[in-house]
Design a protein around this motif. Sequence first.
Motif, short mmCIF file in Angstrom:
data_model
loop_
_atom_site.label_atom_id
_atom_site.label_comp_id
_atom_site.label_asym_id
_atom_site.label_seq_id
_atom_site.Cartn_x
_atom_site.Cartn_y
_atom_site.Cartn_z
N VAL A 153 0.70 -1.12 0.02
CA VAL A 153 -0.01 0.14 -0.06
C VAL A 153 1.04 1.19 0.05
O VAL A 153 1.68 1.43 0.84
N PRO A 154 0.89 2.05 -0.90
CA PRO A 154 1.63 3.12 -0.91
C PRO A 154 1.94 4.08 0.00
O PRO A 154 3.10 4.37 0.37
N LEU A 155 0.94 4.48 0.66
CA LEU A 155 1.13 5.24 2.14
C LEU A 155 2.04 4.33 3.16
O LEU A 155 3.02 5.10 3.54
N SER A 162 10.92 4.94 4.72
CA SER A 162 11.61 5.91 5.45
C SER A 162 12.28 6.00 6.64
O SER A 162 13.31 6.17 6.87
N LEU A 163 11.60 4.99 7.59
CA LEU A 163 12.00 4.68 8.68
C LEU A 163 13.57 3.70 8.71
O LEU A 163 14.33 3.74 9.32
N GLU A 164 13.29 2.81 7.90
CA GLU A 164 14.38 1.78 7.46
C GLU A 164 15.63 2.60 6.97
O GLU A 164 16.79 2.38 7.58
N LEU A 165 15.42 3.45 5.72
CA LEU A 165 16.86 4.11 5.53
C LEU A 165 17.44 5.11 6.43
O LEU A 165 18.36 5.32 6.60
N GLU A 230 -3.73 5.63 10.23
CA GLU A 230 -3.62 4.31 9.35
C GLU A 230 -2.18 3.63 9.50
O GLU A 230 -2.01 2.71 9.48
N VAL A 231 -1.26 4.54 9.55
CA VAL A 231 0.26 3.97 9.65
C VAL A 231 0.43 3.74 11.14
O VAL A 231 1.05 2.68 11.38
N ARG A 232 0.03 4.48 11.97
CA ARG A 232 0.11 4.02 13.62
C ARG A 232 -0.57 2.77 13.63
O ARG A 232 0.06 1.99 14.41
N ASP A 233 -1.64 2.56 13.31
CA ASP A 233 -2.45 1.54 13.35
C ASP A 233 -1.86 0.30 12.86
O ASP A 233 -1.67 -0.92 13.47
#
Length: 255
Positions: A153-155, A162-165, A230-233
């Motif tokens: 899912v793009p979002l 981003s977190l990984e990099l 949506e990301v936090r969940d």
Amino acid sequence: MSVPSHNENVNSQFGPQAHAYLASAVHAQGEDLERMASLVGRRPDAVALDLGCGGGHAAFRLAPLVGKVVACDLSEAMLAVVDGEAGRRGLDNVVTKCSAAESLPCPAASFDVAVTRYSAHHWRDVPAGLAQMHRVLKPGGLAILMDVATPGVPLLDTWLQSLELLRDPSHVRNTSPDEWRAALAAAGFSVGETARYRLRLEFASWVERMKTPPAHVAAIRSLQQRAPAEVRDYFAIEEDGSFTVDTILLAAKKR
């Protein structure tokens, strides 16, 4: 001053942390490791490849099942740790080889089994790495790929990358299950079982394992705190920054 290549960047990131990856509970255990062992079964005459072996946990799990395991990694420091730990465990059928995934110095059709775990998201060229896995496997040989996966899912994918990099500049890309199936098929594999798991990453040890600079740690925490619902969940982001990701296991055979 010359700018390091991607492979040099990977080596510089992981070499100094070799012992941390050997000791990491995230890497030393998991449902995927046990499923890998079940799929391989006992093959006393088989030769297995652990590609991008890191701390060697897949190689150590394979060693009692097969005749020989070649643990291959880009980092000589990692391989020295694997070699020492294999000796400590009495696994005298584990040997090490230093190489990038995209340029394996192994003869064609020399392995019965090839596995890779938590490595492929660092490969500079995934199709080339999979082509090498296919080349070195015997016809009908078993390939097992295990890695952190994006939800597709793009979002959600953008936030995970981003977190990984920020945590690790040698990170290239997490891949979705559909993308992995397509890439394996394009490399000449018949894809069989696909299994998904959820893996909780305890934040403090996650950044410590990679010696993430404080500024990048702060940036990760800032992103997490600004993440939409949506990301936090989806990633179950906790107050201390710990979060949960998808991992995947794909089993395939060389056509």
